[in-house]
Design an enzyme around this catalytic site. Structure first.
Site, PDB file in Angstrom:
ATOM      1  N   ARG A 166       0.841  -1.206   0.000  1.00  0.00           N
ATOM      2  CA  ARG A 166       0.000   0.000   0.000  1.00  0.00           C
ATOM      3  C   ARG A 166       0.871   1.248   0.000  1.00  0.00           C
ATOM      4  O   ARG A 166       0.455   2.296  -0.517  1.00  0.00           O
ATOM      5  CB  ARG A 166      -0.899  -0.018   1.240  1.00  0.00           C
ATOM      6  N   HIS A 168      -4.880  -4.158   4.809  1.00  0.00           N
ATOM      7  CA  HIS A 168      -4.912  -3.044   3.878  1.00  0.00           C
ATOM      8  C   HIS A 168      -3.505  -2.568   3.566  1.00  0.00           C
ATOM      9  O   HIS A 168      -3.206  -2.183   2.431  1.00  0.00           O
ATOM     10  CB  HIS A 168      -5.750  -1.897   4.446  1.00  0.00           C
ATOM     11  N   CYS A 169      -2.633  -2.618   4.548  1.00  0.00           N
ATOM     12  CA  CYS A 169      -1.253  -2.159   4.362  1.00  0.00           C
ATOM     13  C   CYS A 169      -0.488  -2.984   3.342  1.00  0.00           C
ATOM     14  O   CYS A 169       0.442  -2.476   2.694  1.00  0.00           O
ATOM     15  CB  CYS A 169      -0.486  -2.222   5.681  1.00  0.00           C
ATOM     16  N   ILE A 170      -0.829  -4.263   3.191  1.00  0.00           N
ATOM     17  CA  ILE A 170      -0.037  -5.145   2.326  1.00  0.00           C
ATOM     18  C   ILE A 170      -0.679  -5.354   0.961  1.00  0.00           C
ATOM     19  O   ILE A 170      -0.187  -6.151   0.166  1.00  0.00           O
ATOM     20  CB  ILE A 170       0.216  -6.502   3.004  1.00  0.00           C
TER      21      ILE A 170
END
Length: 360
Positions: free
Chosen positions: A100, A344-346
């Site tokens: 992300r 969500h970060c990955i």
């Protein structure tokens, strides 16, 4: 003259999603295998949200892995899937899995063409500089076959930006105005870059992020659009919630805000995970770090760390009513959290090429 380029909302149709595969054994140590298992759970929830492979299919997955050992482990995982062909593995020099932030932000040009924007990346304010991470945006854009436009006068990450797809963005001062990223830039300076890169018409500024967040307050841990004019954030859970004041301030700011269309934002709250610790310190555990796939919503929970099904269960019950998807998957992300983030970060969604042009 360059055409306008707008980032669609996450709930818009995707052609694919790009995900990072835990590859650096020296960074993950004992959490490497368990973190890979949680990424596999995310992939399954995106591809086969019905659970057995017999239901509707989600968007195809592009998985970035680094090195022979990581690729071999990813290939073994792929063969366990009901339809392995839906997962493509790419050998890429990722320092870590946080696509992300290191990857590009996919946008739609006014002509309807898919493209991408990228900002300068400096390891979250110089805290975690990993070799080649600043090249991942270019690599992903090339693999996706899209034109990349860089905005290197500005340092920022995809996780710092949340959009409704209609020109409204939410971000935090702690991150984008931080001296470790953009010394000397004002809110107006940042808004001008976001206008050029993502067609931001209105930016809602929050102040601080979660305790223990190494990203300096990424908004995808704080507040998310779930529909035009509707945003969800967290309320404190438990008397020892380390973010009680921060969460109250976020709700107050959002409740007073309007979007690019002039609508007053409707704000819905869900319980936070409460106090979640790693090594005795608060961790940036958040139910807001969910991913909206074509067929499912995948929300992180942290039961392995807390031993509690609630408040994750309560947050899930609220979110599944807010987001228009046939499947809702609450998936444990405790081991990924040891690296500093969650689902969500990955991940980074690749919007569908089917829509004709940017909606105005």
């Amino acid at each position: 003259m360059l055409s306008s380029r707008r980032q669609p909302a996450e709930w818009a149709l995707h052609d694919a999603v790009w995900i990072g595969w835990p590859s650096a054994a020296d960074l993950w140590e004992d959490d490497l295998g368990p973190a890979r298992a949680e990424v596999e759970d995310l992939i399954r929830a995106v591809l086969f949200p019905g659970g057995d492979g017999s239901g509707a299919r989600g968007e195809p997955v592009h998985l970035l892995a680094r090195g022979a050992d990581a690729i071999a482990a990813a290939e073994i995982m792929r063969e366990r899937l009901p339809e392995p062909a839906l997962l493509t593995i790419h050998d890429a020099p990722i320092g870590d899995i946080w696509l992300r932030d290191t990857g590009p932000v996919f946008v739609k040009e006014e002509s309807g063409a898919l493209a991408a924007s990228a900002f300068a990346f400096n390891g979250w304010g110089g805290k975690y500089r990993l070799a080649k991470d600043d090249e991942i945006a270019r690599i992903v854009a090339e693999l996706a076959g899209v034109r990349l436009r860089r905005f290197d006068e500005f340092t920022g990450e995809g996780g710092a930006l949340e959009t409704d797809g209609e020109g409204t963005f939410i971000t935090t001062r702690q991150c984008l105005l931080n001296a470790n990223r953009n010394p000397g830039l004002s809110e107006k300076d940042v808004e001008a870059v976001l206008k050029a890169a993502l067609d931001a018409e209105k930016v809602v500024w929050l102040d601080e992020g979660l305790a223990g967040d190494h990203t300096d307050g990424h908004v995808d841990n704080l507040a998310r659009f779930v529909a035009p004019g509707k945003v969800v954030c967290m309320r404190p859970c438990g008397e020892d919630d380390p973010n009680a004041d921060v969460l109250a301030a976020i709700e107050k700011t959002l409740a007073a805000a309007t979007d690019a269309a002039g609508r007053k934002l409707e704000v819905v709250t869900v319980p936070s995970p409460g106090r979640v610790e790693l090594d005795g310190e608060p961790a940036a555990a958040s139910h807001m770090n969910f991913y909206i796939a074509n067929q499912s919503v995948v929300m992180p929970v942290y039961e392995k760390l807390t031993g509690k099904a609630a408040p994750g269960h309560d947050a899930a019950e609220i979110l599944k009513e807010l987001i228009d998807r046939p499947y809702f998957c609450a998936v444990d992300s405790s081991h990924i959290l040891t690296g500093g983030g969650s689902f969500h970060c990955i991940s980074q969604q690749q919007p569908s090429r089917q829509e004709d042009r940017i909606r105005r």
